[in-house]
Design an enzyme around this catalytic site. Structure first.
Site, PDB file in Angstrom:
ATOM      1  N   ASN A 126       0.742  -1.253   0.178  1.00 39.22           N
ATOM      2  CA  ASN A 126      -0.018   0.129  -0.088  1.00 39.22           C
ATOM      3  C   ASN A 126       0.813   1.335   0.053  1.00 39.22           C
ATOM      4  O   ASN A 126       0.554   2.163  -0.650  1.00 39.22           O
ATOM      5  CB  ASN A 126      -0.900  -0.113   1.054  1.00 39.22           C
ATOM      6  CG  ASN A 126      -2.236  -0.823   1.128  1.00 39.22           C
ATOM      7  OD1 ASN A 126      -2.998  -0.492   0.315  1.00 39.22           O
ATOM      8  ND2 ASN A 126      -2.276  -2.044   1.499  1.00 39.22           N
ATOM      9  N   LEU A 171      -3.107   2.175  17.793  1.00 37.35           N
ATOM     10  CA  LEU A 171      -2.566   3.537  18.236  1.00 37.35           C
ATOM     11  C   LEU A 171      -3.246   4.058  19.562  1.00 37.35           C
ATOM     12  O   LEU A 171      -4.390   3.930  19.701  1.00 37.35           O
ATOM     13  CB  LEU A 171      -2.783   4.481  17.160  1.00 37.35           C
ATOM     14  CG  LEU A 171      -2.287   4.427  15.886  1.00 37.35           C
ATOM     15  CD1 LEU A 171      -2.448   5.398  14.906  1.00 37.35           C
ATOM     16  CD2 LEU A 171      -0.766   4.419  16.050  1.00 37.35           C
ATOM     17  N   HIS A 180      -8.328  -1.065   5.719  1.00 38.34           N
ATOM     18  CA  HIS A 180      -8.641  -2.705   6.436  1.00 38.34           C
ATOM     19  C   HIS A 180      -9.298  -3.429   5.601  1.00 38.34           C
ATOM     20  O   HIS A 180     -10.006  -3.191   4.690  1.00 38.34           O
ATOM     21  CB  HIS A 180      -9.639  -2.234   7.622  1.00 38.34           C
ATOM     22  CG  HIS A 180      -9.931  -3.698   8.546  1.00 38.34           C
ATOM     23  ND1 HIS A 180      -9.132  -4.055   9.367  1.00 38.34           N
ATOM     24  CD2 HIS A 180     -10.803  -4.620   8.364  1.00 38.34           C
ATOM     25  CE1 HIS A 180      -9.502  -5.192   9.939  1.00 38.34           C
ATOM     26  NE2 HIS A 180     -10.581  -5.469   9.237  1.00 38.34           N
ATOM     27  N   ALA A 191     -10.752   6.937  15.001  1.00 40.41           N
ATOM     28  CA  ALA A 191     -11.282   7.544  15.801  1.00 40.41           C
ATOM     29  C   ALA A 191     -10.859   6.932  17.158  1.00 40.41           C
ATOM     30  O   ALA A 191     -10.474   5.877  17.342  1.00 40.41           O
ATOM     31  CB  ALA A 191     -12.752   7.773  15.704  1.00 40.41           C
TER      32      ALA A 191
HETATM   33  C1  GRF Z   1      -3.291  -4.618   3.937  1.00 45.30           C
HETATM   34  O1  GRF Z   1      -4.117  -5.623   3.617  1.00 45.30           O
HETATM   35  C2  GRF Z   1      -4.286  -3.674   4.913  1.00 45.30           C
HETATM   36  O2  GRF Z   1      -5.632  -3.815   4.594  1.00 45.30           O
HETATM   37  C3  GRF Z   1      -4.048  -4.328   6.459  1.00 45.30           C
HETATM   38  O3  GRF Z   1      -2.689  -4.735   6.409  1.00 45.30           O
HETATM   39  C4  GRF Z   1      -2.249  -5.034   4.821  1.00 45.30           C
HETATM   40  C5  GRF Z   1      -1.109  -4.476   4.554  1.00 45.30           C
HETATM   41  O4  GRF Z   1      -0.325  -4.717   3.291  1.00 45.30           O
HETATM   42  N1  GRF Z   1      -4.231  -3.428   7.436  1.00 45.30           N
HETATM   43  P1  GRF Z   1       0.820  -4.031   2.827  1.00 45.30           P
HETATM   44  O5  GRF Z   1       1.958  -4.231   3.870  1.00 45.30           O
HETATM   45  O6  GRF Z   1       0.497  -2.589   2.330  1.00 45.30           O
HETATM   46  O7  GRF Z   1       1.084  -4.899   1.716  1.00 45.30           O
END
Ligand code: GRF
Length: 214
Positions: free
Chosen positions: A17, A97, A113, A146
């Site tokens: 991501n 957090l 998520h 939140a």
């Molecule tokens: C993603 O599927 C995100 O939704 C979750 O953790 C994963 C992270 O994947 N919170 P990456 O490290 O970005 O490949």
């Protein structure tokens, strides 16, 4: 200082991501830049990606802070403030957090998520849980964090991903990831353009202002 929103990314994993966000940031006219990537891990893919792309990468494992998450989070807030971070993005950050961070960045933390929240909230195994529950559709959610609840807070965007016959957690996760790589940069751009308006627990996306001509 540029007028682009200064983004800090928190990550613990492979960092796909983060990579998607950095690719978007490199595109023409993207209204944000990533100024720092922080991890609770000593090493992880996300930190490597940040270093490769010339982005400041900082590892803050809790055992360097007397094993006290609040002390670590206080130091993290200090770092983020020093870097002038305006928007925080949790891109696969595997720690809850503390309020120290949540209250300092009110309505300014985006989380991604891998489920259609509020389904399969609160854990690290949302994809496995969706498969075990036998749902025919799952997906992903980008939302503002939140105080007071995990994987909750006003939803910015969601994408559906159908479960296919024979899916394993890996195949399903791969298709969910593709949607996350689209939704997360979009949400960062909308936040940065001031187009996310919070009304209670919902978010309204306001239209882009008309472009000036001439
Ligand atoms: C993603 O599927 C995100 O939704 C979750 O953790 C994963 C992270 O994947 N919170 P990456 O490290 O970005 O490949």
């Amino acid at each position: 200082m540029s007028s682009r929103t200064r983004v800090g990314v928190l990550a613990s994993g492979a960092g796909s991501n983060l990579r998607a966000l950095l690719n978007a940031v490199d595109g023409d006219g993207f209204p944000a830049e990533v100024v720092v990537v922080v991890s609770n891990k000593r090493d992880c893919g996300a930190l490597d990606i940040a270093r490769d792309r010339g982005v400041k990468a900082v590892s803050m494992p809790v055992n360097e802070f007397g094993n006290d998450a609040q002390t670590r989070d206080r130091a993290m807030v200090d770092l983020l403030r020093r870097e002038g971070v305006q928007l925080l993005v949790c891109a696969g950050y595997n720690r809850v957090l503390s309020d120290i961070v949540l209250t300092q960045f009110q309505d300014a933390i985006l989380n991604v998520h891998p489920s259609l929240l509020p389904a399969f909230a609160g854990g690290m195994n949302a994809v496995e849980e969706a498969l075990a529950a036998g749902v025919t559709v799952t997906g992903c959610t980008v939302h503002l964090l939140a105080t007071g609840a995990v994987d909750a807070g006003p939803i910015v965007s969601q994408a559906e991903v159908p479960v296919e016959a024979g899916d394993t957690a890996e195949t399903l996760r791969a298709r969910i990831h593709e949607q996350e790589w689209r939704l997360l940069p979009e949400a960062v751009a909308l936040w940065s353009a001031g187009r996310l308006v919070r009304e209670g627990n919902t978010i309204r996306v306001v239209p882009a202002p008309p472009q000036r001509v001439g």
